[in-house]
Design a protein around this motif. Sequence first.
Motif, PDB file in Angstrom:
ATOM      1  N   GLY A 126       0.779  -1.233   0.000  1.00  0.00           N
ATOM      2  CA  GLY A 126       0.000   0.000   0.000  1.00  0.00           C
ATOM      3  C   GLY A 126       0.806   1.276   0.000  1.00  0.00           C
ATOM      4  O   GLY A 126       0.254   2.366  -0.099  1.00  0.00           O
ATOM      5  N   VAL A 127       2.137   1.202   0.105  1.00  0.00           N
ATOM      6  CA  VAL A 127       2.996   2.388   0.084  1.00  0.00           C
ATOM      7  C   VAL A 127       3.471   2.616  -1.346  1.00  0.00           C
ATOM      8  O   VAL A 127       4.071   1.735  -1.959  1.00  0.00           O
ATOM      9  CB  VAL A 127       4.209   2.225   1.028  1.00  0.00           C
ATOM     10  N   GLN A 128       3.165   3.801  -1.901  1.00  0.00           N
ATOM     11  CA  GLN A 128       3.524   4.136  -3.269  1.00  0.00           C
ATOM     12  C   GLN A 128       4.988   4.567  -3.328  1.00  0.00           C
ATOM     13  O   GLN A 128       5.413   5.461  -2.604  1.00  0.00           O
ATOM     14  CB  GLN A 128       2.624   5.264  -3.792  1.00  0.00           C
ATOM     15  N   LEU A 129       5.784   3.917  -4.197  1.00  0.00           N
ATOM     16  CA  LEU A 129       7.207   4.211  -4.366  1.00  0.00           C
ATOM     17  C   LEU A 129       7.461   4.576  -5.814  1.00  0.00           C
ATOM     18  O   LEU A 129       7.106   3.817  -6.709  1.00  0.00           O
ATOM     19  CB  LEU A 129       8.057   2.995  -3.998  1.00  0.00           C
ATOM     20  N   ASN A 130       8.070   5.729  -6.050  1.00  0.00           N
ATOM     21  CA  ASN A 130       8.413   6.152  -7.399  1.00  0.00           C
ATOM     22  C   ASN A 130       9.788   6.786  -7.389  1.00  0.00           C
ATOM     23  O   ASN A 130      10.246   7.298  -6.373  1.00  0.00           O
ATOM     24  CB  ASN A 130       7.406   7.163  -7.953  1.00  0.00           C
ATOM     25  N   SER A 131      10.437   6.766  -8.520  1.00  0.00           N
ATOM     26  CA  SER A 131      11.735   7.415  -8.659  1.00  0.00           C
ATOM     27  C   SER A 131      11.844   7.935 -10.073  1.00  0.00           C
ATOM     28  O   SER A 131      11.349   7.312 -11.009  1.00  0.00           O
ATOM     29  CB  SER A 131      12.866   6.426  -8.374  1.00  0.00           C
ATOM     30  N   ASP A 132      12.478   9.086 -10.203  1.00  0.00           N
ATOM     31  CA  ASP A 132      12.797   9.562 -11.545  1.00  0.00           C
ATOM     32  C   ASP A 132      13.752   8.562 -12.179  1.00  0.00           C
ATOM     33  O   ASP A 132      14.424   7.797 -11.497  1.00  0.00           O
ATOM     34  CB  ASP A 132      13.461  10.934 -11.478  1.00  0.00           C
ATOM     35  N   ASN A 133      13.823   8.557 -13.492  1.00  0.00           N
ATOM     36  CA  ASN A 133      14.824   7.726 -14.150  1.00  0.00           C
ATOM     37  C   ASN A 133      16.194   8.255 -13.741  1.00  0.00           C
ATOM     38  O   ASN A 133      16.521   9.405 -13.987  1.00  0.00           O
ATOM     39  CB  ASN A 133      14.657   7.783 -15.668  1.00  0.00           C
ATOM     40  N   ASN A 134      16.967   7.418 -13.088  1.00  0.00           N
ATOM     41  CA  ASN A 134      18.264   7.822 -12.544  1.00  0.00           C
ATOM     42  C   ASN A 134      19.363   6.984 -13.154  1.00  0.00           C
ATOM     43  O   ASN A 134      19.125   5.920 -13.699  1.00  0.00           O
ATOM     44  CB  ASN A 134      18.282   7.652 -11.021  1.00  0.00           C
ATOM     45  N   SER A 135      20.584   7.458 -12.995  1.00  0.00           N
ATOM     46  CA  SER A 135      21.750   6.668 -13.371  1.00  0.00           C
ATOM     47  C   SER A 135      22.789   6.798 -12.278  1.00  0.00           C
ATOM     48  O   SER A 135      22.977   7.872 -11.700  1.00  0.00           O
ATOM     49  CB  SER A 135      22.320   7.113 -14.720  1.00  0.00           C
ATOM     50  N   ASP A 136      23.408   5.689 -11.961  1.00  0.00           N
ATOM     51  CA  ASP A 136      24.483   5.626 -10.979  1.00  0.00           C
ATOM     52  C   ASP A 136      25.633   4.877 -11.620  1.00  0.00           C
ATOM     53  O   ASP A 136      25.448   4.129 -12.580  1.00  0.00           O
ATOM     54  CB  ASP A 136      24.022   4.895  -9.708  1.00  0.00           C
ATOM     55  N   GLY A 137      26.826   5.027 -11.062  1.00  0.00           N
ATOM     56  CA  GLY A 137      27.974   4.340 -11.631  1.00  0.00           C
ATOM     57  C   GLY A 137      28.999   3.984 -10.597  1.00  0.00           C
ATOM     58  O   GLY A 137      28.942   4.454  -9.452  1.00  0.00           O
ATOM     59  N   GLY A 138      29.950   3.125 -10.993  1.00  0.00           N
ATOM     60  CA  GLY A 138      31.013   2.749 -10.095  1.00  0.00           C
ATOM     61  C   GLY A 138      32.026   1.813 -10.722  1.00  0.00           C
ATOM     62  O   GLY A 138      31.826   1.267 -11.806  1.00  0.00           O
ATOM     63  N   PHE A 139      33.113   1.639 -10.003  1.00  0.00           N
ATOM     64  CA  PHE A 139      34.227   0.778 -10.396  1.00  0.00           C
ATOM     65  C   PHE A 139      33.760  -0.661 -10.556  1.00  0.00           C
ATOM     66  O   PHE A 139      32.928  -1.140  -9.797  1.00  0.00           O
ATOM     67  CB  PHE A 139      35.320   0.881  -9.325  1.00  0.00           C
ATOM     68  N   ASN A 140      34.310  -1.357 -11.539  1.00  0.00           N
ATOM     69  CA  ASN A 140      33.923  -2.739 -11.833  1.00  0.00           C
ATOM     70  C   ASN A 140      35.161  -3.619 -11.969  1.00  0.00           C
ATOM     71  O   ASN A 140      36.085  -3.279 -12.709  1.00  0.00           O
ATOM     72  CB  ASN A 140      33.107  -2.743 -13.127  1.00  0.00           C
ATOM     73  N   LEU A 141      35.195  -4.733 -11.237  1.00  0.00           N
ATOM     74  CA  LEU A 141      36.255  -5.739 -11.346  1.00  0.00           C
ATOM     75  C   LEU A 141      35.606  -7.059 -11.724  1.00  0.00           C
ATOM     76  O   LEU A 141      34.605  -7.459 -11.121  1.00  0.00           O
ATOM     77  CB  LEU A 141      37.001  -5.894 -10.014  1.00  0.00           C
ATOM     78  N   GLU A 142      36.184  -7.725 -12.714  1.00  0.00           N
ATOM     79  CA  GLU A 142      35.645  -8.998 -13.169  1.00  0.00           C
ATOM     80  C   GLU A 142      36.761 -10.044 -13.171  1.00  0.00           C
ATOM     81  O   GLU A 142      37.840  -9.801 -13.708  1.00  0.00           O
ATOM     82  CB  GLU A 142      35.074  -8.831 -14.574  1.00  0.00           C
ATOM     83  N   LEU A 143      36.506 -11.192 -12.549  1.00  0.00           N
ATOM     84  CA  LEU A 143      37.432 -12.315 -12.534  1.00  0.00           C
ATOM     85  C   LEU A 143      36.669 -13.527 -13.056  1.00  0.00           C
ATOM     86  O   LEU A 143      35.550 -13.788 -12.622  1.00  0.00           O
ATOM     87  CB  LEU A 143      37.931 -12.604 -11.117  1.00  0.00           C
TER      88      LEU A 143
END
Length: 196
Positions: A126-143
């Motif tokens: 019953g709690v309405q949740l909305n967000s503008d279209n956002n972008s976040d970023g960060g460091f990425n390590l892949e093994l």
Amino acid sequence: MKQLFITSAFVLLSLLSYSQDQKWSVEANYPIQLIKDRSDPKLAFDTSLKYRFLNTDLVHLGLDFNIGFERYKPGVNNDDTFKFTNYILQPKVFAEFDLPFVPKLHPVVGLGYSVFFYEQSGSISGVQLNSDNNSDGGFNLELGVTYDISKRFFIQAKYDYIRLHNKGVSTIDGESFSYNFTDNIDRLKVGVGLRF
């Protein structure tokens, strides 16, 4: 449309049969969240296009561009309508190693930056949740590691660590809140690939 499909298939087969150095590869993966306090996505996939610009007997260096998609639908009630969608871009550089004693096995290390474009909307309990279209970023390590099924086809498993910086504004029941925090994302990707 039929002619376009036939032409595309012919070009792809020509590339596969005549390319000797196999500088390119495409991959399809399924990402799995390793931290269980997060909701598992209801739909997720990850694709990648790689280009190897340096090939030696021991290592292949190249550029990797991943595109991912994740859709979550958390909630405990059937009335919950909340949806959270991530679109993920992950450009990185990578090193793929040839092991002389196990020629079909190739360890892979990648470093880059991940950008998340996301949208969320709906309600939970019953709690309405909305967000503008956002972008976040960060460091990425892949093994990871790949295993050759044939000269062109391979299977793989990768650990993907992202240090994501989240910043934006969310709306809960009509009231806006700003947020600014860092999050660690740990994922396992399993998939298949094709070199050409």
